[in-house]
Design a protein around this motif. Sequence first.
Motif, short mmCIF file in Angstrom:
data_model
loop_
_atom_site.label_atom_id
_atom_site.label_comp_id
_atom_site.label_asym_id
_atom_site.label_seq_id
_atom_site.Cartn_x
_atom_site.Cartn_y
_atom_site.Cartn_z
N LYS A 65 0.83 -1.21 0.00
CA LYS A 65 0.00 0.00 0.00
C LYS A 65 0.87 1.26 0.00
O LYS A 65 0.59 2.22 -0.72
CB LYS A 65 -0.91 -0.01 1.23
CG LYS A 65 -1.79 1.23 1.34
CD LYS A 65 -2.65 1.17 2.59
CE LYS A 65 -3.50 2.44 2.72
NZ LYS A 65 -4.34 2.42 3.95
N MET A 66 1.93 1.24 0.80
CA MET A 66 2.78 2.43 0.92
C MET A 66 3.49 2.74 -0.39
O MET A 66 3.63 3.90 -0.78
CB MET A 66 3.80 2.22 2.05
CG MET A 66 4.68 3.44 2.31
SD MET A 66 5.75 3.23 3.76
CE MET A 66 6.95 2.05 3.15
N HIS A 67 3.93 1.71 -1.10
CA HIS A 67 4.73 1.94 -2.30
C HIS A 67 3.90 2.08 -3.57
O HIS A 67 4.24 2.89 -4.45
CB HIS A 67 5.73 0.79 -2.48
CG HIS A 67 6.93 0.89 -1.60
ND1 HIS A 67 7.91 1.84 -1.78
CD2 HIS A 67 7.30 0.17 -0.52
CE1 HIS A 67 8.85 1.69 -0.86
NE2 HIS A 67 8.49 0.69 -0.07
N TYR A 68 2.82 1.31 -3.70
CA TYR A 68 2.18 1.21 -5.01
C TYR A 68 0.77 1.78 -5.10
O TYR A 68 0.28 2.00 -6.21
CB TYR A 68 2.17 -0.26 -5.45
CG TYR A 68 3.56 -0.81 -5.63
CD1 TYR A 68 4.35 -0.37 -6.70
CD2 TYR A 68 4.09 -1.73 -4.74
CE1 TYR A 68 5.64 -0.85 -6.87
CE2 TYR A 68 5.38 -2.22 -4.90
CZ TYR A 68 6.15 -1.78 -5.96
OH TYR A 68 7.42 -2.24 -6.13
N CYS A 69 0.11 2.03 -3.97
CA CYS A 69 -1.22 2.61 -4.07
C CYS A 69 -1.23 3.97 -4.78
O CYS A 69 -2.17 4.28 -5.52
CB CYS A 69 -1.86 2.72 -2.69
SG CYS A 69 -2.61 1.15 -2.15
N PRO A 70 -0.22 4.82 -4.57
CA PRO A 70 -0.21 6.10 -5.31
C PRO A 70 -0.17 5.90 -6.83
O PRO A 70 -0.65 6.76 -7.58
CB PRO A 70 1.06 6.79 -4.81
CG PRO A 70 1.35 6.16 -3.50
CD PRO A 70 0.89 4.74 -3.62
N HIS A 71 0.39 4.77 -7.29
CA HIS A 71 0.48 4.53 -8.72
C HIS A 71 -0.91 4.43 -9.35
O HIS A 71 -1.10 4.77 -10.53
CB HIS A 71 1.26 3.23 -9.00
CG HIS A 71 2.70 3.34 -8.62
ND1 HIS A 71 3.66 2.46 -9.09
CD2 HIS A 71 3.37 4.22 -7.83
CE1 HIS A 71 4.84 2.79 -8.59
NE2 HIS A 71 4.69 3.85 -7.82
N CYS A 72 -1.89 3.95 -8.56
CA CYS A 72 -3.24 3.82 -9.09
C CYS A 72 -3.84 5.18 -9.42
O CYS A 72 -4.80 5.28 -10.19
CB CYS A 72 -4.14 3.10 -8.08
SG CYS A 72 -3.59 1.41 -7.72
N GLN A 73 -3.30 6.22 -8.80
CA GLN A 73 -3.76 7.58 -9.06
C GLN A 73 -2.83 8.31 -10.03
O GLN A 73 -2.91 9.52 -10.18
CB GLN A 73 -3.87 8.36 -7.75
CG GLN A 73 -4.81 7.72 -6.73
CD GLN A 73 -4.89 8.52 -5.44
OE1 GLN A 73 -4.71 9.74 -5.44
NE2 GLN A 73 -5.19 7.84 -4.34
#
Length: 321
Positions: free
Chosen positions: A140-148
């Motif tokens: 979540k910390m590393h890759y959730c921002p990628h979804c945005q």
Amino acid sequence: MRHAENHTNAVLQGLHHSMADQAAGPVRELFTDISLFLLGSELSVDELVQRFFDALFPVVYSHLINPGPGEISPGYAECVRSSRRDVRPFGGAPGLLADQIARSGVSGKLLLQALHLGIEVINTTDHLQLSRECRRALLKMHYCPHCQGLTESKPCMGYCLNVMRGCLASMAEIDAHWREFVHSLEGLSARMQGPQDLEQVLLGVHALLRDAVGHAQKSGPRLSAQVHKLCGTPSRKPTQLVSIQLSSSSSRDSVPLKAPVRPLGDSLAVRRRDFLSSMRHYRTYYGGLADQLCVSELVFGDGQSCWNGTDIVKRFVLTSQ
């Protein structure tokens, strides 16, 4: 250890060249036994020292006390060796050396055991098994921002610390024990001075050995009489004239070895000091591992946008007016 052995052999070459080659074997065995003792062998220090002087006595007797043409026979040498503890040719040197090695060896042995323990701790914690919850939090910390579409974002410091401290909780539990381990190493090293300094004791073996051989030479008439009473007339192996001439020529042409000069800073004490200085930098390693990872690798600096687990926020820096 090797330096102390070479130093002892070099001094023997200079003081008693005729017997130095034959004495090298007992000297090598002595330092090998000391190494085994330090590594955890059940060898008795007193016995290994007594065994060394047992092996040395036939060499000293044949070359310095009762010299003659050729070498004494193996059978006679064994009789001389067996008589050593009765005739006491070396005075109190065996007991003194055993006492010095035993006292300094305890600290050296403890230091080696402590270092092995430290290696085990490091190897055990080298491969961290992450829990399922930790893996989810890292994802979540590393890759959730990628979804945005925020592929260049990094986590905020507080968020990163919460995640990493949770993942490394087992490491943090080691922290107090690791600090105590480093503190114990410092205390143990501080005690390794003077008679507790194994390196200095071993480098001083040559001086004690010189005095022991000198004591035997001064007691030559008494020792000759006692050995003759116990073993009879020396039996020597005949030596060919050619061999004697070659040996004589070799003796004239050879130059006694000097004790090797050790490079400055190469002593065990200096290495121990440098090692402990390095260890002090890692005294808080396990307790501060999460902080180190977040600061050095995972987060942006102050004043830059970061991911807080939900959204991108601006991190402001408070400055004094």
